[in-house]
Design an enzyme around this catalytic site. Structure first.
Site, PDB file in Angstrom:
ATOM      1  CE  LYS A 131     -12.624   6.717 -32.908  1.00 24.12           C
ATOM      2  NZ  LYS A 131     -12.937   8.093 -33.033  1.00 24.12           N
ATOM      3  NE  ARG A 163      -6.620   0.155  -5.239  1.00 22.74           N
ATOM      4  CZ  ARG A 163      -7.668  -0.270  -4.868  1.00 22.74           C
ATOM      5  NH1 ARG A 163      -8.154  -0.124  -3.700  1.00 22.74           N
ATOM      6  NH2 ARG A 163      -8.236  -1.199  -5.471  1.00 22.74           N
ATOM      7  CB  THR A 164      -4.104   4.863  -9.248  1.00 22.64           C
ATOM      8  OG1 THR A 164      -3.493   3.893  -8.778  1.00 22.64           O
ATOM      9  CG2 THR A 164      -2.911   5.733  -9.559  1.00 22.64           C
ATOM     10  NE  ARG A 189      -2.295   2.610 -13.236  1.00 23.63           N
ATOM     11  CZ  ARG A 189      -2.528   1.889 -12.177  1.00 23.63           C
ATOM     12  NH1 ARG A 189      -3.630   0.777 -12.128  1.00 23.63           N
ATOM     13  NH2 ARG A 189      -2.058   2.172 -11.138  1.00 23.63           N
ATOM     14  CG  HIS A 195       2.272   2.738  -9.340  1.00 23.99           C
ATOM     15  ND1 HIS A 195       1.798   3.970  -9.380  1.00 23.99           N
ATOM     16  CD2 HIS A 195       1.175   1.827  -9.053  1.00 23.99           C
ATOM     17  CE1 HIS A 195       0.345   4.010  -9.231  1.00 23.99           C
ATOM     18  NE2 HIS A 195       0.150   2.791  -8.984  1.00 23.99           N
TER      19      HIS A 195
HETATM   20  C1  NCD Z   1      -1.020  -1.327  -7.765  1.00 22.13           C
HETATM   21  C2  NCD Z   1      -0.803  -1.495  -9.447  1.00 22.13           C
HETATM   22  O1  NCD Z   1      -1.521  -0.702 -10.280  1.00 22.13           O
HETATM   23  O2  NCD Z   1       0.387  -1.407  -9.752  1.00 22.13           O
HETATM   24  N1  NCD Z   1      -2.164  -0.776  -7.457  1.00 22.13           N
HETATM   25  C3  NCD Z   1      -2.446   0.644  -7.106  1.00 22.13           C
HETATM   26  O3  NCD Z   1      -2.365   1.438  -8.036  1.00 22.13           O
HETATM   27  N2  NCD Z   1      -2.769   0.835  -6.135  1.00 22.13           N
HETATM   28  C4  NCD Z   1      -0.661  -2.749  -7.531  1.00 22.13           C
HETATM   29  C5  NCD Z   1      -1.773  -3.727  -7.922  1.00 22.13           C
HETATM   30  O4  NCD Z   1      -2.467  -3.613  -9.024  1.00 22.13           O
HETATM   31  O5  NCD Z   1      -1.779  -5.055  -7.473  1.00 22.13           O
END
Ligand code: NCD
Length: 304
Positions: A80, A51-52, A101, A129
């Site tokens: 690498k 999703r992100t 991320r 986050h």
């Molecule tokens: C969250 C995350 O990745 O921290 N998800 C997200 O980004 N919407 C929460 C999760 O993974 O449970």
């Protein structure tokens, strides 16, 4: 040049401007369709995400920009042995803005300090986050009409959940916000957070049972037990189904309480709750796209 590492990088007044912009985007999408023409977003994801990453990509595409990137560390030069600081120097030549991320806390911060383009922390380990927090705040502001004077219950994995840590930091800046932390003993919110709340004189309570708190909540933020951050399988198996929000528990809640969840959901919200008008977690995903569009425009300093 500005980066986004933590939700506190924006003052509450700046956040208000960002949310106003997100609100305008929601109601006037076509006006923004060419705002980022010729611009590129690099989505550098060293840790799985659907999703992100797609939310960032969708946000940039909605703005008429383009996207490139990778969705797991094995398909990048990290496999690498390349350092994050080298990777971002390279990415700076390919793109105008980067969402990163990383499983290691602080990695996006290292990247930002070597970058010549804005870097957005899209989740670093169990730490922060911030764009999920912007999503959560916009959802609350849009659906509740305010970002103050409410009791929020945060339930589930409060130890490893970075969405929870980010959201608490952001909410303490608004007056009249009370926290109820609902978790098993093993997954309690870290001490550095409760110490911060005590220092600031913010009201909070820690409980184990969800049922007791339900009637007092204006918002319930459910979270997944984070399997990938456990050191042993046994603990995970024991704790994964500790909370399951279902119709019976929803019957104890206020008629206007909202249920939020950063998703992905596993078992912690029964699908029977999805049709309850108080379930806001899929609307939250939509707000996430609007707020990321607003963030990209703000960090690239593009006025429409
Ligand atoms: C969250 C995350 O990745 O921290 N998800 C997200 O980004 N919407 C929460 C999760 O993974 O449970």
């Amino acid at each position: 040049m500005r980066h986004l590492m933590s939700p506190l990088d924006f003052t509450p007044a700046e956040l208000d401007n960002l949310f106003d912009l997100a609100g305008d985007i929601e109601h006037n999408m076509p006006k923004y369709a060419h705002a980022c023409e010729g611009k590129k977003l690099a989505a550098c994801f060293y840790e799985p995400s659907t999703r992100t990453r797609l939310s960032f990509e969708s946000a940039m595409l909605n703005l008429g920009g383009q996207v490139l990137g990778f969705s797991d560390a094995n398909s990048s030069s990290a496999s690498k042995g390349e350092s994050v600081s080298d990777t971002i120097r390279v990415i700076s030549c390919f793109a105008d803005i980067c969402a990163m991320r990383h499983p290691k806390e602080g990695a996006p911060m290292v990247a930002a300090s070597h970058s010549s383009i804005p870097v957005i922390n899209a989740g670093d380990g169990g730490h922060q986050h911030p764009t999920q927090t912007l999503t959560d705040l916009l959802t609350i502001r849009s659906l509740k009409g305010r970002l103050r004077d409410f009791t929020i219950g945060l339930c589930g994995d409060l130890k490893f959940g970075r969405t929870v840590h980010s959201l608490i930091h952001a909410l303490v800046r608004y007056p009249g916000v009370r926290f109820i932390f609902i978790s098993p003993e093993e997954l309690r919110v870290p001490d550095y957070i409760t110490e911060m709340l005590q220092e600031k004189g913010v009201s909070y309570e820690e409980v184990i049972r969800l049922e007791e708190s339900m009637p007092n909540l204006d918002l319930l933020y459910m979270t997944r037990v984070q399997k990938e951050r456990f050191f042993n399988e046994e603990d995970y198996v024991r704790l994964k189904d500790f909370y399951i929000l279902n119709k019976d528990k929803m019957a104890l809640a206020k008629p206007d309480m909202l249920v939020l969840h950063p998703l992905p959901r596993v078992n912690e919200i029964s699908v029977e709750v999805d049709s309850d008008p108080r379930a806001a977690y899929f609307k939250q995903v939509q707000y996430g796209v609007y707020v990321r569009m607003a963030l990209i425009l703000t960090l690239l300093d593009i006025q429409v």
